[in-house]
Design an enzyme around this catalytic site. Structure first.
Site, mmCIF file in Angstrom:
data_model
loop_
_atom_site.group_PDB
_atom_site.id
_atom_site.type_symbol
_atom_site.label_atom_id
_atom_site.label_comp_id
_atom_site.label_asym_id
_atom_site.label_seq_id
_atom_site.Cartn_x
_atom_site.Cartn_y
_atom_site.Cartn_z
ATOM 1 N N CYS A 65 -13.956 1.034 7.253
ATOM 2 C CA CYS A 65 -13.115 0.537 6.157
ATOM 3 C C CYS A 65 -13.184 1.476 4.959
ATOM 4 O O CYS A 65 -14.248 1.998 4.634
ATOM 5 C CB CYS A 65 -13.600 -0.833 5.690
ATOM 6 S SG CYS A 65 -13.842 -2.043 7.009
ATOM 7 N N CYS B 295 0.816 -1.219 0.000
ATOM 8 C CA CYS B 295 0.000 0.000 0.000
ATOM 9 C C CYS B 295 0.847 1.266 0.000
ATOM 10 O O CYS B 295 0.330 2.366 -0.168
ATOM 11 C CB CYS B 295 -0.965 -0.012 1.180
ATOM 12 S SG CYS B 295 -2.182 -1.334 1.033
ATOM 13 N N HIS C 215 -9.039 4.211 -1.942
ATOM 14 C CA HIS C 215 -7.679 3.686 -1.821
ATOM 15 C C HIS C 215 -7.296 2.852 -3.041
ATOM 16 O O HIS C 215 -7.159 1.635 -2.957
ATOM 17 C CB HIS C 215 -7.602 2.861 -0.521
ATOM 18 C CG HIS C 215 -6.253 2.288 -0.217
ATOM 19 N ND1 HIS C 215 -5.074 2.788 -0.731
ATOM 20 C CD2 HIS C 215 -5.891 1.245 0.578
ATOM 21 C CE1 HIS C 215 -4.062 2.067 -0.271
ATOM 22 N NE2 HIS C 215 -4.536 1.121 0.507
#
Ligand code: ZN
Lengths: 139, 385
Positions: free
Chosen positions: B204, B85, B330
């Site tokens: 989340c 990430c 993301h």
């Protein structure tokens, strides 16, 4: 999904056999490698150590959202398993739990490894351990 | 040795981009960058090298040539960076190092990810393909385990964890490129579906497609592109795993402490000097822990830090004015680059409705999970006006 990796560490998984770094005391489980994951000793000297079947939950989650073919709720913990003879450090392991009741689970709960079929990889059953809260500890 | 400066940025709106091809994402961010450069740019003549961040979840071919094809920037060194990430922020870091070393004058950093092309999504692939010898660990489980322990050890409350998501969703409604533009309350977060106890759906980040690009250059060329370059003051990258038996790793991310220490040392700045930060909030608990890891507050006091409103947009140390990953989304390869782009805008006073007044020093931070989900990587970059 690669099948063989489940079989590679069968002996460790079924006997709770771990490996202690002779330089820093780190206990590796289930891997037996030639370098130490904590002190970086390379090559490292590891000695076999036997883990106890009873350990302590260091932290946990209860997974509710997983792909269709995995049963939910699926509780998962990090458990510290001490060495059977009481010496040295514990090994830190991931383990599935049999218990899904949040009232029975907390950081510090004592759990015991139970050997069973975890799942089927298509050809052969994968036998390893799940952790249970021992009956005498249950509230 | 020269400094490295950010002199331009380009981004596409993050969201569900099913109708966009992977090349469309790259092209969109690249064109926005080209058009954004204050004094203009002649890309084929000016750009010397390309760093391209993507995990390539959409399986579009793993090489820097993907950017060359999407942009027409052929005959230049183009390198793909993969670092979980932290992929986008590490692509940036690599470009900065090459510019500082004097080997490259002008570098394009571009990150992109199509997260929605796979039917299972990341949670599924993490569980199925990265099963840890039969003990499935998903991303939410991984971070949730820190939440459970943090709550037990520091009396951090479920409400404090939820507040991070409330804050970031509020900021996201003011940020034009955010994927999910809605506000929610602490109760909404707690009442949303359980994903992995103790984390719920609103803890989340969403599954999001996106792309972002920034332009990095040296002292000599910076003023050619803009009168307001943003200097890269420091950076750091580190790795760790919570299976090494370090108890701190049960509640925190030691790799973030190491990476930020390196960035603080290189830049000469400390936590108190950071005016605005874009940090990794893949889950609400991740940001709460990151306050501690970056030194914004003491170990165990992340809950009080958010309770006191310090990281709010109008607080003493605004964190994730863009809405963070929780609201913005993301798209892994693009994430870190988009954080850099936001800090660039903040330090130039161009951040619109989410502008932090008089921001002079900004920080960008990513944390990633890798190696059968047992390891962690962290990348930190510090920029200054
Ligand atoms: Zn060692």
């Amino acid at each position: 999904m690669s099948g063989p990796r489940y079989h590679r560490t069968r002996e460790q998984d079924q006997r709770l056999l771990a490996f202690e770094c002779q330089s820093c005391g780190y206990v590796s489980f289930p891997d037996e490698k030639r370098t130490c994951k904590r002190c970086g000793d390379a090559p490292a000297t590891f000695e076999e150590v036997q883990l106890a079947e009873r350990g302590e939950i260091k932290t946990f989650v209860v997974q509710e959202y997983l792909p269709d073919d995995i049963e939910v709720p699926q509780p998962l913990a990090i458990v510290d398993l001490p060495q059977e003879d009481g010496s040295g450090e514990s090994a830190r392991v991931y383990g599935l739990l049999t218990e899904t009741d949040l009232d029975e689970l907390s950081v510090g709960t004592e759990v015991v490894a139970r050997f069973r079929e975890l799942f089927d990889d298509g050809e052969r059953p994968i036998n390893s351990f799940k952790f249970s809260v021992p009956r005498e500890v249950k509230r | 040795m020269t400094d490295a400066h950010v002199v331009g940025s380009g981004i596409i709106d993050f969201g569900e981009k099913y109708e966009w091809s992977f090349d469309d994402l790259l092209e969109g961010a690249y064109l926005d960058l080209v058009e954004s450069v204050d004094h203009g740019i002649n890309p084929t003549a000016d750009i010397d090298a390309i760093w391209y961040g993507t995990l390539d979840i959409a399986n579009e071919g793993s090489s820097g040539a993907s950017v060359a094809h999407a942009t027409g920037l052929f005959e230049k060194p183009a390198t793909q960076i993969v670092n979980a990430c932290a992929t986008g922020s590490d692509a940036f870091r690599n470009a900065v190092q090459a510019v500082k070393a004097g080997d490259v004058e002008v570098a394009l950093v571009i990150g992109a990810e199509k997260m929605l092309d796979s039917t299972e999504g990341l949670i599924g692939s993490a569980a199925l393909e990265r099963v840890w010898r039969g003990r499935g660990v998903t991303m939410p489980a991984f971070f949730g385990m820190r939440a459970t322990r943090h709550m037990d050890q520091y009396e951090t409350t479920r409400e404090q964890i939820a507040e991070v998501s409330v804050k970031n969703h509020e900021n996201g409604t003011k940020y034009p490129h955010a994927h999910q533009q809605f506000e929610c309350s602490v109760d909404d977060v707690k009442d949303s579906a359980t994903v992995s106890y103790p984390l719920n759906l609103y803890d989340c980040c969403p599954v999001t497609d996106g792309a972002c690009a920034v332009l990095v250059t040296n002292d000599e060329r910076a003023r050619e592109f803009t009168d307001a370059p943003v200097r890269v003051a420091g950076y750091g990258l580190s790795t760790d795993s919570f299976m090494r038996g370090d108890d701190l790793a049960l509640t925190n991310f030691p790799a973030s402490r190491q990476a930020s220490s390196m960035a603080y040392e290189r830049s000469g700045y400390g936590p108190d000097d950071i005016d605005v930060a874009e940090v990794h909030d893949c889950f609400s608990i991740t940001e709460l822990i990151t306050y501690e890891d970056l030194g914004f507050c003491e170990q165990g006091e992340g809950g009080a830090f958010i309770d006191d409103g310090i990281p709010h947009l109008d607080g003493e140390k605004p964190v994730n004015p863009s809405g963070g990953l929780l609201s913005k989304g993301h798209p892994i390869g693009a994430t870190g680059v988009a954080q850099i782009a936001e800090i660039f805008e903040q330090l130039r006073g161009e951040a619109g409705d989410v502008q932090v007044p008089d921001a002079e020093v900004g920080m960008q931070h990513n944390i990633g999970i890798g190696r059968n989900a047992t390891g962690a990587v962290s990348c930190v970059n510090i920029l200054e006006r």
